[in-house]
Design an enzyme around this catalytic site. Structure first.
Site, PDB file in Angstrom:
ATOM      1  N   ASP A   7      40.437  51.615  32.027  1.00 17.28           N
ATOM      2  CA  ASP A   7      39.051  50.513  32.179  1.00 17.28           C
ATOM      3  C   ASP A   7      37.859  51.382  32.454  1.00 17.28           C
ATOM      4  O   ASP A   7      37.721  51.574  33.610  1.00 17.28           O
ATOM      5  CB  ASP A   7      39.406  49.382  33.014  1.00 17.28           C
ATOM      6  CG  ASP A   7      38.163  48.471  32.864  1.00 17.28           C
ATOM      7  OD1 ASP A   7      37.538  48.289  31.963  1.00 17.28           O
ATOM      8  OD2 ASP A   7      37.808  47.815  33.997  1.00 17.28           O
ATOM      9  N   GLU A  67      40.825  49.122  25.958  1.00 16.85           N
ATOM     10  CA  GLU A  67      40.241  47.927  25.293  1.00 16.85           C
ATOM     11  C   GLU A  67      39.196  48.784  24.114  1.00 16.85           C
ATOM     12  O   GLU A  67      38.636  49.556  24.599  1.00 16.85           O
ATOM     13  CB  GLU A  67      39.655  47.163  26.292  1.00 16.85           C
ATOM     14  CG  GLU A  67      40.540  46.121  27.006  1.00 16.85           C
ATOM     15  CD  GLU A  67      39.530  45.129  27.682  1.00 16.85           C
ATOM     16  OE1 GLU A  67      40.303  43.964  28.034  1.00 16.85           O
ATOM     17  OE2 GLU A  67      38.679  45.400  28.097  1.00 16.85           O
ATOM     18  N   ASP A 140      38.199  46.428  38.140  1.00 16.43           N
ATOM     19  CA  ASP A 140      38.449  47.625  37.158  1.00 16.43           C
ATOM     20  C   ASP A 140      39.978  48.041  37.225  1.00 16.43           C
ATOM     21  O   ASP A 140      40.668  48.227  36.330  1.00 16.43           O
ATOM     22  CB  ASP A 140      37.555  48.837  37.693  1.00 16.43           C
ATOM     23  CG  ASP A 140      36.444  48.345  37.689  1.00 16.43           C
ATOM     24  OD1 ASP A 140      35.592  48.617  36.899  1.00 16.43           O
ATOM     25  OD2 ASP A 140      35.823  48.029  39.047  1.00 16.43           O
TER      26      ASP A 140
END
Length: 162
Positions: A7, A67, A140
């Site tokens: 992330d 992502e 996170d």
């Protein structure tokens, strides 16, 4: 299969490394990389690169999961996160890793069963799925754990479909 879920962020970058062997998934390492806003952008990109490169080598990572970007209110932040994503692409190429990208909805759906789950819901479910993990105060980290799990589960599911 050893998946590094990331992330990315310029202040805090969450990461999680998981191994899938047979039907068992094991968490090898997780946490976050904290960087100072007083450091230049190029310094932080370099720190991010060196940190994740060391993790890839130390844990013999085979796959990276992340992502797809989400354009929020701040376009400058969105653009700058592209630098960190570029580092992940470079690391994947350098180490010949498989790169998996999932939308935020896919990650949430995979982990919680609900594609519009909140960060709090994802964090709560991660703590239930991985009870040995200490309570995380940073989303996170729980996001990186969720991304790693999604990478493992989706790859396993895709292998079954072949």
């Amino acid at each position: 299969m050893i998946v590094l879920g990331v992330d990315p962020g310029f202040q805090f970058a969450g990461y999680a490394i998981m191994r899938k062997e047979g039907g068992r998934t094991t968490v090898l390492d997780y946490g976050y990389l904290g960087m100072k806003s007083t450091q230049s952008l190029s310094e932080r990109v370099g720190i991010f690169h060196r940190f994740l490169n060391e993790k890839i080598v130390a844990f013999s990572v085979t796959d990276i999961a992340l992502e797809t970007p989400f354009l929020g209110k701040n376009t400058q932040t969105f653009l700058k996160l592209g630098y960190l994503r570029g580092v992940l692409y470079l690391l994947a190429d350098t180490h010949k890793l498989v790169l998996h990208e999932y939308s935020p909805t896919q990650v949430k759906q995979s982990v919680t069963g609900y594609g519009a789950a909140s960060k709090e819901q994802v964090a709560r479910l991660i703590s239930r799925l991985l009870p040995a993990m200490k309570a995380q105060e940073k989303y996170d980290v729980t996001d990186a754990l969720a991304i790693s799990l999604c990478g493992i589960w989706e790859s396993s599911r895709n292998q079954l479909l072949r």
